[in-house]
Design an enzyme around this catalytic site. Structure first.
Site, short mmCIF file in Angstrom:
data_model
loop_
_atom_site.label_atom_id
_atom_site.label_comp_id
_atom_site.label_asym_id
_atom_site.label_seq_id
_atom_site.Cartn_x
_atom_site.Cartn_y
_atom_site.Cartn_z
CE LYS A 59 -15.05 1.72 0.57
NZ LYS A 59 -13.63 1.64 0.98
CE LYS A 81 -3.81 -2.18 2.51
NZ LYS A 81 -4.74 -2.06 3.64
CE LYS A 97 -14.95 -5.63 -0.38
NZ LYS A 97 -15.97 -6.26 0.46
CG ASP A 98 -8.08 -1.88 3.85
OD1 ASP A 98 -8.54 -2.05 4.99
OD2 ASP A 98 -6.95 -2.24 3.50
NE ARG A 99 -10.25 6.01 6.75
CZ ARG A 99 -11.33 6.76 6.92
NH1 ARG A 99 -11.60 7.74 6.06
NH2 ARG A 99 -12.13 6.57 7.94
#
Length: 342
Positions: free
Chosen positions: A42, A13, A71-73
């Site tokens: 998003k 990431k 879900k991840d930010r």
């Protein structure tokens, strides 16, 4: 803790675009009904942020909005939501949130498609998730990394809950609450903290099984999971046939999602899990007091599909398809130790 030493070090990431997730729905809307279903892509927003925006845009309470999974930010993700609302509600007229005090400058969302359905989305009602990861700034032995990748594809990895399950300090907040602290007000906040407490206990049991070297083996007294299903059965004894099925990945050992009721385990497995729970007594007793029902989860994660490509000697692109509730970070971290700051 991993059953082998990860051969690489690098960054996961480095940007949101390096972690992409596409939800694979178990059901698609059929065009009629009181629930509006929306597929939303998003970046820089978590699932709850989007749920609140949908409720506000549709003119309903937050409780009218549901989704299959969080879900991840810090990722680019695509997932489905549903909202119970009047037939005249038109998402085409909704105002997309703009960056500002509450929205990061690089955050965005868009509605990919929408339609009506008779039923709302329920938690866990999805077929799985498709991930595309880029691991960057890699250092280490590429040949050994290839061997580990093949080993993961053939035999899976320990199915740890990923850090996204814990959120920002949810582990610590769960300990504080269940240890006698103030009860969180909101139902959603309580759910997040209880999920974090369960994940902490499960990960502790799994780490002990990895330390012992039997995380991927069936032990006497094991609750055994049938691959690709939620079905479990107790193995009072372990014969050659059951060992062969475990080697073929037809069945998997399981760990506890702690709560009330008999976990169904026996012998060595029961002793091990009770010993770990005693080390985390605040969480175990708190989960029981909150009335959660004991359940099981496979200790082993085997990707449904897995491909990889070295884009450069220091960048690896990894494509995975995983089942519901399985974490791509478990695969990445079995391959790569993350650099400081990730």
């Amino acid at each position: 803790m991993w059953p082998w030493e990860p051969p690489l070090q690098g960054r996961l990431k480095a940007s949101a675009e390096d972690f992409r997730v596409e939800e694979l729905p178990a059901t698609l809307p059929d065009g009629t009904g009181e629930h509006l279903w929306l597929e939303i892509e998003k970046r820089g927003l978590n699932t709850e942020d989007v749920a609140v925006w949908i409720a506000r845009s549709a003119g309903v309470g937050r409780g009218a909005v549901s989704y299959a999974g969080r879900k991840d930010r810090h990722a680019v993700t695509r997932q489905w939501f549903s909202v119970a609302c009047a037939p005249e509600v038109d998402p085409g007229s909704w105002t997309v949130p703009e960056p500002g005090e509450a929205i990061a400058a690089d955050a965005w969302l868009r509605i990919c498609r929408h339609d009506r359905h008779a039923r709302k989305l329920r938690t866990g009602h999805l077929a799985g998730n498709r991930f595309t990861l880029r691991l960057r700034e890699l250092e280490g032995d590429g040949d050994i990394a290839e061997q580990v990748l093949e080993r993961i594809r053939a035999g899976g990895v320990p199915a740890y809950f990923g850090e996204q399950r814990f959120g920002h300090a949810n582990r610590e907040r769960a300990y504080a609450w269940l240890g006698g602290g103030r009860r969180p007000r909101g139902r959603n906040q309580r759910s997040l903290l209880l999920s974090a407490a369960r994940a902490e206990l499960f990960n502790a049991v799994l780490a002990e099984r990895v330390r012992r070297g039997d995380w991927d083996r069936i032990l006497p007294g094991e609750r055994v999971n049938l691959d690709g299903s939620g079905s479990v059965f107790t193995a009072d004894t372990v014969d050659a046939e059951l060992e062969a099925r475990a080697a073929r990945l037809d069945v998997h050992p399981t760990g506890p999602l702690w709560g009330r009721g008999d976990p169904g385990t026996g012998g060595e497995v029961r002793e091990l899990e009770d010993a770990v729970a005693a080390q985390h007594e605040v969480l175990a007793r708190g989960l029981e007091a909150e009335g959660l029902k004991a359940a099981r989860r496979a200790l082993r994660l085997v990707p449904r599909s897995m491909e990889w490509e070295w884009e450069t000697s220091r960048v690896l692109r990894l494509k995975l398809e995983l089942g519901p509730g399985e974490y791509a970070t478990s695969v990445a971290e079995a391959l790569m130790r993350t650099s400081a700051g990730d």
